[in-house]
Design a protein around this motif. Structure first.
Motif, mmCIF file in Angstrom:
data_model
loop_
_atom_site.group_PDB
_atom_site.id
_atom_site.type_symbol
_atom_site.label_atom_id
_atom_site.label_comp_id
_atom_site.label_asym_id
_atom_site.label_seq_id
_atom_site.Cartn_x
_atom_site.Cartn_y
_atom_site.Cartn_z
ATOM 1 N N THR A 98 0.845 -1.379 -0.158
ATOM 2 C CA THR A 98 -0.045 0.070 -0.016
ATOM 3 C C THR A 98 0.691 1.333 -0.140
ATOM 4 O O THR A 98 0.267 2.063 0.098
ATOM 5 C CB THR A 98 -0.559 0.094 1.104
ATOM 6 N N GLY A 99 1.915 0.965 -0.055
ATOM 7 C CA GLY A 99 3.183 1.930 0.243
ATOM 8 C C GLY A 99 3.812 3.266 -1.260
ATOM 9 O O GLY A 99 3.057 4.833 -0.728
ATOM 10 N N LYS A 100 2.346 3.066 -2.018
ATOM 11 C CA LYS A 100 2.445 3.864 -3.816
ATOM 12 C C LYS A 100 0.897 4.548 -3.545
ATOM 13 O O LYS A 100 0.623 5.271 -4.610
ATOM 14 C CB LYS A 100 2.626 3.375 -5.000
ATOM 15 N N LEU A 101 0.057 4.136 -2.770
ATOM 16 C CA LEU A 101 -1.450 4.451 -3.095
ATOM 17 C C LEU A 101 -1.578 6.230 -2.043
ATOM 18 O O LEU A 101 -1.386 6.074 -0.636
ATOM 19 C CB LEU A 101 -2.444 2.984 -2.476
#
Length: 160
Positions: A98-101
């Motif tokens: 989920t880091g780039k969401l």
């Protein structure tokens, strides 16, 4: 006198309140007994001793439970197949993906809070002075103000 003699009308006899209340009590007792029977949903599983429709066609694999996991029968767990279960094993969630969401953007402040609840709008890629709100849930860029099929359908419904 015939069978349908009008001199014998049931409307002429006022119902006794005790008869009505007794009938109501009997109805409620029967109703609650039926409701309680329906609410007690039984556990159907091949391992629980009864092969019934709920688990029909389900094939269970053999399980080999290694500590700290213990064998739990289908009857204990309310499932069709046995499980390996541990009450004291904690598995952390992997949230690395989920880091780039971005999580999106909330609805426009002028949007209907009931119709637009739980909506997540896409992030806008225009300057703030180019934002517009067209009555839907999300804020848009002015370049998105072109008339689309959805706009035409909305106008058609409003005119009908």
């Amino acid at each position: 006198q015939g069978v349908f003699d009008s001199s014998y009308s049931l409307d002429a006899i006022p119902p006794s309140s005790s008869v009505v209340s007794m009938a109501m009590k009997q109805f409620l007792v029967v109703f609650w007994l039926l409701a309680a029977g329906a609410a007690a949903y039984p556990v159907y599983s091949p391992g629980a001793g009864e092969a019934v429709d709920t688990c029909a066609g389900v094939t269970c694999q053999a399980v080999d439970c290694k500590p700290p996991f213990v064998y739990k029968s289908p009857k204990e767990m309310g499932t069709c197949c046995p499980l390996c279960w541990s009450d004291n094993t904690k598995v952390p969630e992997d949230r690395s993906w989920t880091g780039k969401l971005s999580g999106g953007v909330a609805m426009d402040n002028n949007a209907d809070p009931i119709l637009c609840r739980d909506v997540i709008c896409p992030p806008l890629h225009c300057a703030e002075f180019d934002y517009i709100f067209d009555g839907r849930c999300c804020t848009k860029c002015k370049s998105a103000a072109a008339v689309t099929g959805a706009d035409l359908a909305k106008d058609f419904k409003e005119k009908a």
